[in-house]
Design a protein around this motif. Structure first.
Motif, PDB file in Angstrom:
ATOM      1  N   PHE A  79       2.515 -18.874  80.588  1.00  0.00           N
ATOM      2  CA  PHE A  79       0.895 -19.147  80.674  1.00  0.00           C
ATOM      3  C   PHE A  79       0.879 -20.273  79.946  1.00  0.00           C
ATOM      4  N   SER A  80       0.549 -21.360  80.357  1.00  0.00           N
ATOM      5  CA  SER A  80       0.494 -22.687  80.021  1.00  0.00           C
ATOM      6  C   SER A  80      -0.950 -23.275  80.262  1.00  0.00           C
ATOM      7  N   THR A  81      -1.582 -24.087  79.118  1.00  0.00           N
ATOM      8  CA  THR A  81      -2.764 -24.617  79.451  1.00  0.00           C
ATOM      9  C   THR A  81      -2.727 -26.193  78.664  1.00  0.00           C
ATOM     10  N   SER A  82      -3.777 -26.979  78.970  1.00  0.00           N
ATOM     11  CA  SER A  82      -3.893 -28.251  78.271  1.00  0.00           C
ATOM     12  C   SER A  82      -5.270 -28.412  77.805  1.00  0.00           C
ATOM     13  N   LEU A 122      -5.377 -15.063  73.462  1.00  0.00           N
ATOM     14  CA  LEU A 122      -5.519 -14.728  74.820  1.00  0.00           C
ATOM     15  C   LEU A 122      -4.071 -14.531  75.692  1.00  0.00           C
ATOM     16  N   GLY A 123      -3.063 -14.724  74.650  1.00  0.00           N
ATOM     17  CA  GLY A 123      -1.807 -14.830  75.169  1.00  0.00           C
ATOM     18  C   GLY A 123      -1.212 -16.047  75.719  1.00  0.00           C
ATOM     19  N   VAL A 124      -1.732 -17.323  75.402  1.00  0.00           N
ATOM     20  CA  VAL A 124      -1.140 -18.294  76.063  1.00  0.00           C
ATOM     21  C   VAL A 124       0.138 -18.752  75.471  1.00  0.00           C
ATOM     22  N   GLN A 154       4.016 -24.549  71.045  1.00  0.00           N
ATOM     23  CA  GLN A 154       4.655 -23.396  71.940  1.00  0.00           C
ATOM     24  C   GLN A 154       4.787 -22.051  71.115  1.00  0.00           C
ATOM     25  N   ILE A 155       4.258 -21.106  71.666  1.00  0.00           N
ATOM     26  CA  ILE A 155       4.338 -19.851  70.809  1.00  0.00           C
ATOM     27  C   ILE A 155       5.538 -18.945  71.323  1.00  0.00           C
ATOM     28  N   LEU A 200      -2.153  -6.887  71.510  1.00  0.00           N
ATOM     29  CA  LEU A 200      -3.066  -5.897  72.296  1.00  0.00           C
ATOM     30  C   LEU A 200      -3.503  -6.442  73.678  1.00  0.00           C
ATOM     31  N   VAL A 201      -3.556  -7.863  73.758  1.00  0.00           N
ATOM     32  CA  VAL A 201      -3.797  -8.543  75.057  1.00  0.00           C
ATOM     33  C   VAL A 201      -2.628  -8.295  75.840  1.00  0.00           C
ATOM     34  N   ASP A 202      -1.471  -8.698  75.221  1.00  0.00           N
ATOM     35  CA  ASP A 202      -0.089  -8.414  75.696  1.00  0.00           C
ATOM     36  C   ASP A 202       0.142  -7.021  76.525  1.00  0.00           C
TER      37      ASP A 202
END
Length: 347
Positions: free
Chosen positions: A59-62, A84-86, A129-130, A190-192
């Motif tokens: 799950f990636s965003t910029s 949100l799990g990004v 990176q998470i 909890l989102v996961d």
């Protein structure tokens, strides 16, 4: 897509069915990987990868930032994406070089959130990176750690009033930061859990109880914030306020000891379901409020409406916020115990 497969006999008594190759490839399963098998209410079976880390899709965003971009806004956006799990956040500067203040802010964010690392650098681009697998942490263990931290904050404040050891107030503020970090982690967990139902057993949280654990974590964060504010007031007012507070130190100690007792009971009740103990927690919270009212009345009689009393009043209001948070936690703990009790509850 629905498939129909035949059940095969394996050995003398074992029955087995093969997994669809397309699904195996999609979730990244390999021979030897564990899976979670849940028997649902309609007697159907759900098979899920045991680790969210097995999900092949990242799950990636910029985020595109200008030279005048707000540091606080950037921090809030990244914090929200973390919750949100990004898994991967790419920050791109519209200039040829990332502004110094934003670069510094990104480094601070990476230190603040558990599992966040800066993995790629260039003058105008930073990648966060998470690197955390929610399945590796028990949600109940994270909650227990948060409870222990808040308990220590109460104890440090009490010890400071008795001893005057000023460094303990800084410790209170450091612990508040750690509580915030753990709160963010549990929200992400909890989102996961919502996205990967098979995580429930590993996290130690049933899907139905996810909102209760979220409420507990949020209340602990609010209690920690209030206690940190108390430490700041004590630091700013210094020895003069400390001298005034010591006039009724035995009553203040009773108040804080009651808070510590409540937290100890919460930990015990979360780990060993006991409806009676959970119910007693609610009564203890009422006693907590009564203790602080007694201290407030004594200090008013001693000091009147002088400047130091007003500072003590500010602190007592924050102790009340912490008490309200403990009450909310106690209610959630009671709900959890009711849910985990047998179908027939003996009272």
């Amino acid at each position: 897509m629905r498939e129909v497969r035949r059940v095969q006999k394996f050995g003398k008594s074992t029955l087995m069915v093969s997994l669809p190759a397309e699904w195996v490839k999609l979730v990244g399963l390999r021979p030897g990987d564990p899976v979670s098998i849940d028997i649902l209410e309609d007697n159907s079976v759900r098979v899920s990868p045991l680790s969210a880390g097995k999900q092949s899709k990242v799950f990636s965003t910029s985020i595109n930032v200008s030279r005048n971009a707000s540091e606080s806004l950037l921090g809030r956006v990244i914090y929200a994406l973390y919750l949100l799990g990004v898994d991967r956040i790419e920050v791109l500067s519209e200039e040829s070089v990332m502004p110094e203040n934003l670069l510094r802010s990104l480094r601070n964010i990476a230190k603040t959130l558990i599992g966040v690392e800066i993995t790629e650098y260039s003058p105008s681009r930073i990648v966060l990176q998470i690197l955390i697998d929610s399945s590796k942490y028990s949600a109940t263990a994270v909650i227990n750690r948060m409870l222990e931290l808040v308990r220590s904050m109460f104890e440090y404040i009490e010890t400071y009033v008795a001893s005057g050891a000023i460094h303990l107030l800084q410790e209170v503020q450091e612990l508040e930061v750690e509580v915030d970090r753990l709160n963010a982690l549990i929200v992400r967990q909890l989102v996961d859990l919502i996205k990967h139902k098979g995580l429930a057993k590993q996290l130690g949280v049933g899907n139905t109880l996810a909102t209760e654990y979220r409420s507990i974590a949020k209340s602990l964060e609010e209690a920690a914030d209030a206690l940190s504010e108390i430490a700041i007031i004590l630091q700013e007012r210094g020895p003069t306020l400390l001298e005034k507070m010591r006039k009724e130190i035995s009553v203040l100690s009773e108040c804080i000891d009651m808070a510590v007792l409540i937290i100890d009971r919460i930990i015990k009740t979360l780990n060993h379901e006991d409806l009676t103990l959970a119910n007693e927690l609610l009564d203890l919270v009422a006693e907590y409020r009564g203790h602080f009212k007694k201290y407030a009345d004594l200090m008013y009689k001693t000091l009147g409406l002088d400047e130091m009393y007003l500072s003590i009043k500010d602190m007592l209001e924050r102790f009340a916020v912490a008490g309200k948070s403990l009450e909310s936690i106690a209610e959630s703990v009671f709900d959890i115990n009711v849910w985990k009790s047998p179908e027939s509850v003996k009272l």
